[in-house]
Design an enzyme around this catalytic site. Structure first.
Site, PDB file in Angstrom:
ATOM      1  N   HIS A  37       0.839  -1.216   0.000  1.00 38.43           N
ATOM      2  CA  HIS A  37       0.000   0.000   0.000  1.00 38.43           C
ATOM      3  C   HIS A  37       0.863   1.251   0.000  1.00 38.43           C
ATOM      4  CE1 HIS A  37       0.834   0.112   4.305  1.00 38.43           C
ATOM      5  NE2 HIS A  37       0.322   1.316   4.352  1.00 38.43           N
ATOM      6  N   ASP A  68       3.890   6.389  11.529  1.00 32.02           N
ATOM      7  CA  ASP A  68       3.844   7.304  10.390  1.00 32.02           C
ATOM      8  C   ASP A  68       5.111   7.306   9.559  1.00 32.02           C
ATOM      9  OD1 ASP A  68       1.825   8.862   9.474  1.00 32.02           O
ATOM     10  OD2 ASP A  68       1.733  10.053  11.320  1.00 32.02           O
ATOM     11  N   LYS A  80       9.820  -8.500   5.464  1.00 33.73           N
ATOM     12  CA  LYS A  80      10.808  -9.157   6.329  1.00 33.73           C
ATOM     13  C   LYS A  80      11.548 -10.201   5.515  1.00 33.73           C
ATOM     14  CE  LYS A  80      11.728  -8.908  10.779  1.00 33.73           C
ATOM     15  NZ  LYS A  80      11.450  -7.713  11.567  1.00 33.73           N
TER      16      LYS A  80
HETATM   17  N1  GLU Z   1      14.218  -5.257  12.214  1.00 39.41           N
HETATM   18  C1  GLU Z   1      13.683  -4.073  12.788  1.00 39.41           C
HETATM   19  C2  GLU Z   1      12.221  -4.274  13.144  1.00 39.41           C
HETATM   20  O1  GLU Z   1      11.769  -5.359  13.313  1.00 39.41           O
HETATM   21  C3  GLU Z   1      13.976  -2.834  11.963  1.00 39.41           C
HETATM   22  C4  GLU Z   1      13.383  -2.794  10.600  1.00 39.41           C
HETATM   23  C5  GLU Z   1      13.872  -1.624   9.727  1.00 39.41           C
HETATM   24  O2  GLU Z   1      14.608  -0.790  10.206  1.00 39.41           O
HETATM   25  O3  GLU Z   1      13.495  -1.619   8.567  1.00 39.41           O
HETATM   26  O4  GLU Z   1      11.507  -3.335  13.350  1.00 39.41           O
END
Ligand code: GLU
Length: 476
Positions: free
Chosen positions: A71, A105, A112
């Site tokens: 999105h 925000d 992931k």
């Molecule tokens: N791995 C971290 C989380 O679970 C950081 C993710 C990121 O910074 O993109 O929020």
């Protein structure tokens, strides 16, 4: 085997736990069912196997990248290295990223990644080879890029892996002027932003500190306001747990227990976190710390007497087997998904306040957003305005001295003259994000008469995502 891999319909899968939390929130909203289904679903799952030659042997590596929501683009989320990585886990963690980004925000969809390896048992060379090969697999399928999908560190990964990812990306896409923004959590020397490393732990600290300022909330669990003297237990001394422990310790809270894989340590008068870390570095374990007693069964540490419990390691550690025995009055979810829905219900009945993961551990992605913006701007912090602000401040100081007929001390002058450094801005941006996020959730909780913060946080997230679908003006 086939049965084991069937993920979607499994009632007790990790993904299903998050769907159940989502569904609880939809009862407080009037949103079309189809749209809710679209928000819940994983948009893209890339499961890969690739060969890597380690020594004389060829090893087949299992890995994933899941983009939960498109999105908003790019998608954003860490990459985890663990032998426990599986598709259900990566899908769930990607979904949590979507809600997390909406709450604080930051304009990303959730994603992931995961590689099924144990980084503690393989060599650095092997980890590098696997990381680079994984990155090129992502490039091949267009699953990485500054405007597509931007990975970051997670359990088992850090700055080192992020710099390998960036280097591999750059070598394949040298023409991409924004290549630096293809990954966040990089070392500062390679385009990272100051303050990213401790961001998740600091966000956890800001979030819990804000709750502890609320008189009515503290009254409801029989605690005084403020952090000073609060007894805290932290499970997991990785990047998140370590920094959270240090910030709480420095703010005057008492860290009564720390738990790691090999066991836990306890001292009711409080543990000195930096001394524990030194002991861990010297001996390879937190156990046998001279100023504490050992608790061999690490899970038992969660059940000790304390005010605040902070699970900062892996998912499902608080479940229906131990929820009844938890004595904490507040649980801060620094890890992703540490409490199962069954345990959630038990704890809610006990009156425990739970600060949910989709808000509390969003500090990492918030500062990742700052790093991504810095990379896209192609301008070093302060390049244009630093000198100007210093000159203005200097003139102001002279006027003040003349008007007041008083000299300002050289130390005060230095502080006022220098203007904000990158780390000051990152921290103030993070603090503001965590404080305002907390109050948005709390306001929804109160105005919609919702019993817990998790459901209120999901209401906030879902509303935000629906808003962006509406702004898009089209339905995919
Ligand atoms: N791995 C971290 C989380 O679970 C950081 C993710 C990121 O910074 O993109 O929020």
């Amino acid at each position: 085997m086939l049965k084991k891999n069937r993920i979607k319909s499994e009632k007790n899968s990790f993904f299903n736990c998050i769907e159940r939390n989502f569904d609880k929130a939809t009862k407080f909203l009037s949103i079309e069912k189809g749209l809710l289904e679209q928000i819940k679903a994983c948009n893209a799952v890339y499961r890969m196997h690739f060969p890597v030659k380690l020594g004389k042997e060829i090893k087949v590596i299992e890995a994933y990248r899941v983009q939960h929501s498109h999105h908003k683009l790019p998608c954003k989320g860490g990459i985890r290295y663990s032998i426990k990585v599986n598709q259900d886990e990566v899908m769930t963690l990607a979904a949590l990223m979507t809600y997390k980004c909406a709450i604080v925000d930051v304009p990303f969809g959730g994603a992931k990644g995961g590689i099924k390896i144990d980084p503690q048992t393989i060599s650095t060379e092997a980890i590098e080879k696997i990381t680079r090969r994984y990155t090129s697999e992502l490039i091949k399928k267009n699953f990485i890029g500054p405007g597509i999908d931007v990975p970051a560190p997670d359990y088992g990964t850090g700055e080192r892996e992020m710099s390998w990812i960036f280097d591999t990306f750059l070598s394949i896409r040298p023409e991409d002027v924004d290549a630096l923004a293809c990954v966040t959590g990089k070392p500062v020397s390679q385009g990272g932003v100051r303050g990213r490393k401790e961001a998740t732990g600091l966000g956890v600290f800001y979030g819990i500190r804000e709750l502890c300022k609320m008189k009515e909330d503290m009254l409801s669990v029989g605690l005084d306001i403020g952090l000073i003297g609060k007894k805290i237990i932290i499970q997991g001394l990785g990047n998140v747990g370590y920094y959270a422990a240090s910030f709480f310790h420095n703010a005057g809270a008492i860290i009564v227990a720390l738990a790691e894989r090999e066991g836990a340590i306890y001292n009711k008068k409080g543990l000195n976190v930096s001394k524990v870390i030194l002991h861990l570095k010297n001996t390879g374990s937190i156990l046998n710390f001279p100023e504490a007693i050992n608790i061999e069964n690490t899970e038992k540490a969660l059940e000790l007497e304390c005010d605040i419990l902070i699970p900062a390691a892996l998912e499902n550690v608080i479940n229906k087997k131990n929820a009844e025995k938890i004595k904490a009055k507040i649980i801060g979810e620094a890890a992703n998904g540490p409490i199962t829905p069954e345990a959630d219900e038990i704890l809610e009945k006990k009156g425990v306040i739970i600060i949910p993961d989709i808000y509390l551990n969003a500090g990492g992605v918030t500062v990742s957003y700052f790093e991504w913006l810095k990379n896209l701007s192609h301008v070093r912090h302060g390049r244009m305005e630093k000198r100007f602000s210093e000159n203005m401040n200097s003139e102001l100081l002279q006027i003040i001295e003349t008007v007041c007929k008083k000299k300002i001390s050289p130390e005060d002058k230095r502080t006022i003259l220098r203007g904000p450094r990158e780390i000051d801005l990152v921290r103030s941006g993070l603090e503001d994000t965590m404080i305002s996020g907390f109050h948005k959730i709390r306001d929804i909780k109160i105005s919609s008469k919702i019993k817990n913060m998790r459901t209120a946080a999901f209401v906030l997230a879902i509303n935000k995502i629906v808003d962006s679908y509406e702004k898009l003006g089209i339905f995919p």
